[in-house]
Design an enzyme around this catalytic site. Sequence first.
Site, short mmCIF file in Angstrom:
data_model
loop_
_atom_site.label_atom_id
_atom_site.label_comp_id
_atom_site.label_asym_id
_atom_site.label_seq_id
_atom_site.Cartn_x
_atom_site.Cartn_y
_atom_site.Cartn_z
N GLU A 58 -62.95 -6.61 -0.01
CA GLU A 58 -63.86 -7.31 0.64
C GLU A 58 -63.54 -8.94 0.88
OE1 GLU A 58 -67.67 -9.01 1.90
OE2 GLU A 58 -66.61 -7.34 1.97
N HIS A 123 -72.78 -3.92 13.11
CA HIS A 123 -71.71 -4.85 12.72
C HIS A 123 -70.32 -4.45 13.46
CE1 HIS A 123 -69.21 -6.95 9.67
NE2 HIS A 123 -69.79 -7.72 9.97
N HIS A 214 -73.71 12.46 16.14
CA HIS A 214 -72.68 11.79 16.60
C HIS A 214 -71.37 12.54 17.24
CE1 HIS A 214 -69.14 8.90 16.46
NE2 HIS A 214 -68.50 9.77 15.68
N HIS A 276 -59.26 6.69 13.04
CA HIS A 276 -60.31 7.00 14.09
C HIS A 276 -60.98 5.64 14.54
CE1 HIS A 276 -63.37 9.79 15.43
NE2 HIS A 276 -64.40 8.91 14.77
#
Length: 308
Positions: A58, A123, A214, A276
């Site tokens: 993070e 995001h 998806h 991906h």
Amino acid sequence: MQRSLKWLAVLTTFVMLLVLLGGALVTKTDSGLGCGNEWPLCHGQLIPEDITIETIIELSHRVVSGVAGLLVAALSILSWRLIGHKRETKFLAVMSLFFLIAQALIGAAAVKWGQSDFVLALHFGISLISFSAVLLLTLLIFEVDQKFDASSLIIDKRMKWHTICVTLYSYLVVYTGALVRHTNASLTCSDWPFCLNSNPFMPLNTYQWIQMGHRLAAGLIFLWIVYITVIAVKYYKQQRVIYWGWIIACFLVSLQVLSGATIIFTKLNLYIALAHALFISCLFGLLCYFILLISRSKMNADNISKVS
């Protein structure tokens, strides 16, 4: 100065790609709260004493995003000054900086107050727009359009509409993929291409609906891009940028589908998952470049009509 601008553009594009992959890594490793509910500090400190893997991931993502912000700002200002005469420059400079700030604010809000999975899924997509704007700005700086004879490029109406629509649709595919990650629905379906190959109809719960939605979206964009590639190969052999561009797009979307299936087979292998994200980032950037070429084609057509 022009040489320095090129180096800055390449560096900024690379760092923006790291921002995208870093965001995917944070989500995949569930490291979003690696610094607790604090931003910009981490556990109340600039450099925390109690460091875990999640904290490192993070905190690294925050640092890279901060560096990206400075680089994008510098690139936008210098591009505005040095190549502001190119009609797309100012628009791309504003877009890259605006969406980078937007993704940073959404990330900060998610850390401090939490956000729904549907908001968090935006995001990655917002970061992707900023990356694509930086990429196009870099291509303008290197005058790639001139090298591919974009000044003489003419794209017919059918190809224009397919390109615009598939680009917009690709953003929906990106969103559904990000939603799969943020809802932890990646392995809710243990088989591929169906959720359960022994019972291929009707997912059983919300998470399976998200996953299969998806997959359906990804399958449609694969078929769509293959169809556009066939048109490009058949009718645009003399236009190298369209001919080879769509062949590359077809290759990238094939890798995207293959890596998506491999994620299931390898039970969410981290490297495959990051690949991906990389493939869809490159594909979206390429589709955005096609949009730029369409604007050049319209300008070329207008010039021809004025002459005639």
